[in-house]
Write a protein that holds these residues in place. Structure first.
Motif, PDB file in Angstrom:
ATOM      1  N   MET A 176       0.848  -1.195   0.000  1.00 17.82           N
ATOM      2  CA  MET A 176       0.000   0.000   0.000  1.00 17.82           C
ATOM      3  C   MET A 176       0.886   1.248   0.000  1.00 17.82           C
ATOM      4  N   LYS A 177       0.592   2.154  -0.950  1.00 15.79           N
ATOM      5  CA  LYS A 177       1.375   3.378  -1.066  1.00 15.79           C
ATOM      6  C   LYS A 177       1.039   4.337   0.072  1.00 15.79           C
ATOM      7  N   ILE A 178       2.082   4.898   0.663  1.00 14.41           N
ATOM      8  CA  ILE A 178       1.890   5.834   1.777  1.00 14.41           C
ATOM      9  C   ILE A 178       1.703   7.247   1.241  1.00 14.41           C
ATOM     10  N   ASP A 179       0.659   7.918   1.682  1.00  9.35           N
ATOM     11  CA  ASP A 179       0.430   9.325   1.342  1.00  9.35           C
ATOM     12  C   ASP A 179       1.141  10.160   2.402  1.00  9.35           C
ATOM     13  N   TRP A 180       2.398  10.495   2.117  1.00  8.36           N
ATOM     14  CA  TRP A 180       3.222  11.200   3.098  1.00  8.36           C
ATOM     15  C   TRP A 180       2.654  12.579   3.411  1.00  8.36           C
ATOM     16  N   ASP A 181       2.026  13.218   2.422  1.00 10.97           N
ATOM     17  CA  ASP A 181       1.496  14.565   2.638  1.00 10.97           C
ATOM     18  C   ASP A 181       0.362  14.564   3.673  1.00 10.97           C
ATOM     19  N   ARG A 182      -0.645  13.722   3.438  1.00 13.21           N
ATOM     20  CA  ARG A 182      -1.779  13.686   4.369  1.00 13.21           C
ATOM     21  C   ARG A 182      -1.371  13.082   5.712  1.00 13.21           C
ATOM     22  N   ARG A 183      -0.455  12.169   5.676  1.00  7.22           N
ATOM     23  CA  ARG A 183       0.035  11.581   6.930  1.00  7.22           C
ATOM     24  C   ARG A 183       0.667  12.661   7.814  1.00  7.22           C
ATOM     25  N   THR A 184       1.457  13.531   7.198  1.00 11.17           N
ATOM     26  CA  THR A 184       2.117  14.599   7.956  1.00 11.17           C
ATOM     27  C   THR A 184       1.110  15.659   8.401  1.00 11.17           C
ATOM     28  N   CYS A 185       0.179  16.016   7.512  1.00 11.63           N
ATOM     29  CA  CYS A 185      -0.838  17.007   7.886  1.00 11.63           C
ATOM     30  C   CYS A 185      -1.707  16.499   9.038  1.00 11.63           C
ATOM     31  N   ALA A 186      -1.954  15.184   9.062  1.00 11.64           N
ATOM     32  CA  ALA A 186      -2.766  14.624  10.134  1.00 11.64           C
ATOM     33  C   ALA A 186      -2.067  14.772  11.486  1.00 11.64           C
ATOM     34  N   ARG A 187      -0.736  14.737  11.465  1.00 12.21           N
ATOM     35  CA  ARG A 187       0.015  14.856  12.721  1.00 12.21           C
ATOM     36  C   ARG A 187       0.340  16.296  13.079  1.00 12.21           C
ATOM     37  N   ARG A 188       0.651  17.115  12.096  1.00 15.57           N
ATOM     38  CA  ARG A 188       1.130  18.472  12.374  1.00 15.57           C
ATOM     39  C   ARG A 188       0.137  19.573  12.015  1.00 15.57           C
ATOM     40  N   GLY A 189      -0.873  19.229  11.230  1.00 16.26           N
ATOM     41  CA  GLY A 189      -1.812  20.242  10.780  1.00 16.26           C
ATOM     42  C   GLY A 189      -1.457  20.772   9.404  1.00 16.26           C
ATOM     43  N   HIS A 190      -2.395  21.482   8.796  1.00 17.82           N
ATOM     44  CA  HIS A 190      -2.203  22.022   7.451  1.00 17.82           C
ATOM     45  C   HIS A 190      -1.342  23.282   7.481  1.00 17.82           C
ATOM     46  N   VAL A 191      -0.807  23.634   6.302  1.00 21.25           N
ATOM     47  CA  VAL A 191      -0.034  24.864   6.125  1.00 21.25           C
ATOM     48  C   VAL A 191      -0.676  25.638   4.981  1.00 21.25           C
ATOM     49  N   THR A 192      -1.243  26.805   5.274  1.00 24.20           N
ATOM     50  CA  THR A 192      -1.931  27.599   4.256  1.00 24.20           C
ATOM     51  C   THR A 192      -1.217  28.923   4.035  1.00 24.20           C
ATOM     52  N   TYR A 193      -1.423  29.497   2.838  1.00 27.99           N
ATOM     53  CA  TYR A 193      -0.728  30.736   2.465  1.00 27.99           C
ATOM     54  C   TYR A 193      -1.588  31.517   1.484  1.00 27.99           C
ATOM     55  N   ALA A 194      -1.679  32.825   1.678  1.00 20.27           N
ATOM     56  CA  ALA A 194      -2.463  33.695   0.804  1.00 20.27           C
ATOM     57  C   ALA A 194      -1.517  34.531  -0.052  1.00 20.27           C
ATOM     58  N   PRO A 195      -1.350  34.184  -1.331  1.00 18.14           N
ATOM     59  CA  PRO A 195      -0.441  34.953  -2.201  1.00 18.14           C
ATOM     60  C   PRO A 195      -1.045  36.298  -2.579  1.00 18.14           C
ATOM     61  N   ASP A 196      -0.191  37.262  -2.875  1.00 18.99           N
ATOM     62  CA  ASP A 196      -0.657  38.583  -3.280  1.00 18.99           C
ATOM     63  C   ASP A 196      -1.255  38.569  -4.682  1.00 18.99           C
ATOM     64  N   GLU A 197      -0.783  37.678  -5.545  1.00 19.86           N
ATOM     65  CA  GLU A 197      -1.275  37.606  -6.917  1.00 19.86           C
ATOM     66  C   GLU A 197      -2.752  37.205  -6.913  1.00 19.86           C
ATOM     67  N   ALA A 198      -3.585  38.028  -7.537  1.00 23.88           N
ATOM     68  CA  ALA A 198      -5.036  37.848  -7.470  1.00 23.88           C
ATOM     69  C   ALA A 198      -5.486  36.501  -8.029  1.00 23.88           C
ATOM     70  N   VAL A 199      -4.918  36.080  -9.180  1.00 27.08           N
ATOM     71  CA  VAL A 199      -5.336  34.816  -9.800  1.00 27.08           C
ATOM     72  C   VAL A 199      -5.034  33.639  -8.882  1.00 27.08           C
ATOM     73  N   LEU A 200      -3.824  33.615  -8.347  1.00 27.42           N
ATOM     74  CA  LEU A 200      -3.445  32.514  -7.456  1.00 27.42           C
ATOM     75  C   LEU A 200      -4.261  32.566  -6.169  1.00 27.42           C
ATOM     76  N   ARG A 201      -4.496  33.784  -5.684  1.00 27.64           N
ATOM     77  CA  ARG A 201      -5.254  33.939  -4.438  1.00 27.64           C
ATOM     78  C   ARG A 201      -6.662  33.353  -4.583  1.00 27.64           C
ATOM     79  N   ASP A 202      -7.286  33.624  -5.738  1.00 26.70           N
ATOM     80  CA  ASP A 202      -8.632  33.106  -5.968  1.00 26.70           C
ATOM     81  C   ASP A 202      -8.640  31.578  -6.065  1.00 26.70           C
ATOM     82  N   ARG A 203      -7.574  31.008  -6.629  1.00 25.81           N
ATOM     83  CA  ARG A 203      -7.510  29.557  -6.774  1.00 25.81           C
ATOM     84  C   ARG A 203      -7.269  28.861  -5.432  1.00 25.81           C
ATOM     85  N   LEU A 204      -6.579  29.539  -4.542  1.00 25.59           N
ATOM     86  CA  LEU A 204      -6.254  28.931  -3.250  1.00 25.59           C
ATOM     87  C   LEU A 204      -7.339  29.166  -2.199  1.00 25.59           C
ATOM     88  N   ARG A 205      -8.259  30.064  -2.493  1.00 26.46           N
ATOM     89  CA  ARG A 205      -9.260  30.454  -1.504  1.00 26.46           C
ATOM     90  C   ARG A 205     -10.638  29.937  -1.909  1.00 26.46           C
TER      91      ARG A 205
END
Length: 254
Positions: A1-30
């Protein structure tokens, strides 16, 4: 079974979010939800409710380890724990040698007394303690000079210090620690091979295999000593990951 290292780490440490100044990217991330504002995690890509942990230009987005980087970090920390345990054990041995050097005569008398007590017991099971290799080795140590034992204790402490420094550096994924681990581990490989020719045991074989794999893994994956493009390729890979972190999470092709 393949390990999902990303979700495994987020489950232990929590998510990391960021709001970029660029409007297009900001809308995609929000995203707006019935429970409030949500932002896409830079590690696993899932949306997390609440305010972003940071904001600014996309190129200044935090470098969040993910995927194979997380896997490599897990391996490094496994090696760090192994180094730390070994270092503590060697320190205990060094202390034992030092204490023995200060009370050789007393230890020798105590050993001889116990040997006299157990000699008839072992003879009953057809085992001659007087010709035992283990007993012989212990008796030889009683003939070592005090200065020799102190030198052995000092060398053991120096070796333990190297192991503990390796452990700390590997735990925090420092590049100098990776070099130190590869050099120090490779330097002792000939000695480990020689010990196998003297006495073969599964523990020694396992230790030798683990050390060989550790040297190859760290040297190749971290591009040490010019391997796979060397430091320049390693830094370019890290820089590329930091510049694309927001874009990859937003699903933007660059």
């Amino acid at each position: 079974m393949k390990i999902d290292w990303d979700r495994r780490t987020c489950a232990r440490r929590g998510h990391v979010t960021y709001a970029p100044d660029e409007a297009v990217l900001r809308d995609r991330l929000r995203a707006e939800t019935g429970l409030g504002e949500a932002w896409r995690c830079l590690r696993c890509g899932d949306f997390a409710l609440g305010d972003p942990h940071g904001s600014g230009p996309a190129v200044e987005a935090p470098l969040v380890p993910r995927g194979t980087v997380l896997r490599d970090l897990f391996v490094l920390r496994f090696l760090a724990v192994e180094r730390a345990v070994r270092g503590v054990f060697i320190v205990l041995v060094a202390v034992a040698v030092w204490r023995f050097s200060n009370s050789q005569d007393a230890v020798r008398r105590l050993f001889d007394e116990y040997l006299d007590v157990f000699r008839p017991v072992f003879r009953h099971f057809h085992y001659d303690l007087d010709h035992s290799p283990v007993v012989g080795t212990i008796q030889k140590t009683f003939g070592y000079r005090h200065s020799t034992l102190l030198l052995v204790a000092a060398l053991l402490l120096a070796y333990a210090l190297v192991e503990i420094v390796e452990a700390v550096g590997l735990w925090y994924a420092r590049r100098w620690a990776e070099y130190l681990t590869v050099v120090a581990t490779a330097a002792f490989l000939p000695l480990e091979v020689y010990e196998l020719t003297e006495h073969l045991s599964w523990l020694k074989v396992a230790t030798l295999v683990l050390n060989i794999l550790a040297v190859l893994y760290i040297a190749l994956t971290k591009r040490l000593f010019g391997l796979r493009g060397g430091r320049r390729a390693f830094e370019a890979e890290r820089q590329s990951a930091s510049l694309l972190e927001v874009e990859e999470s937003a699903g933007v092709l660059v």
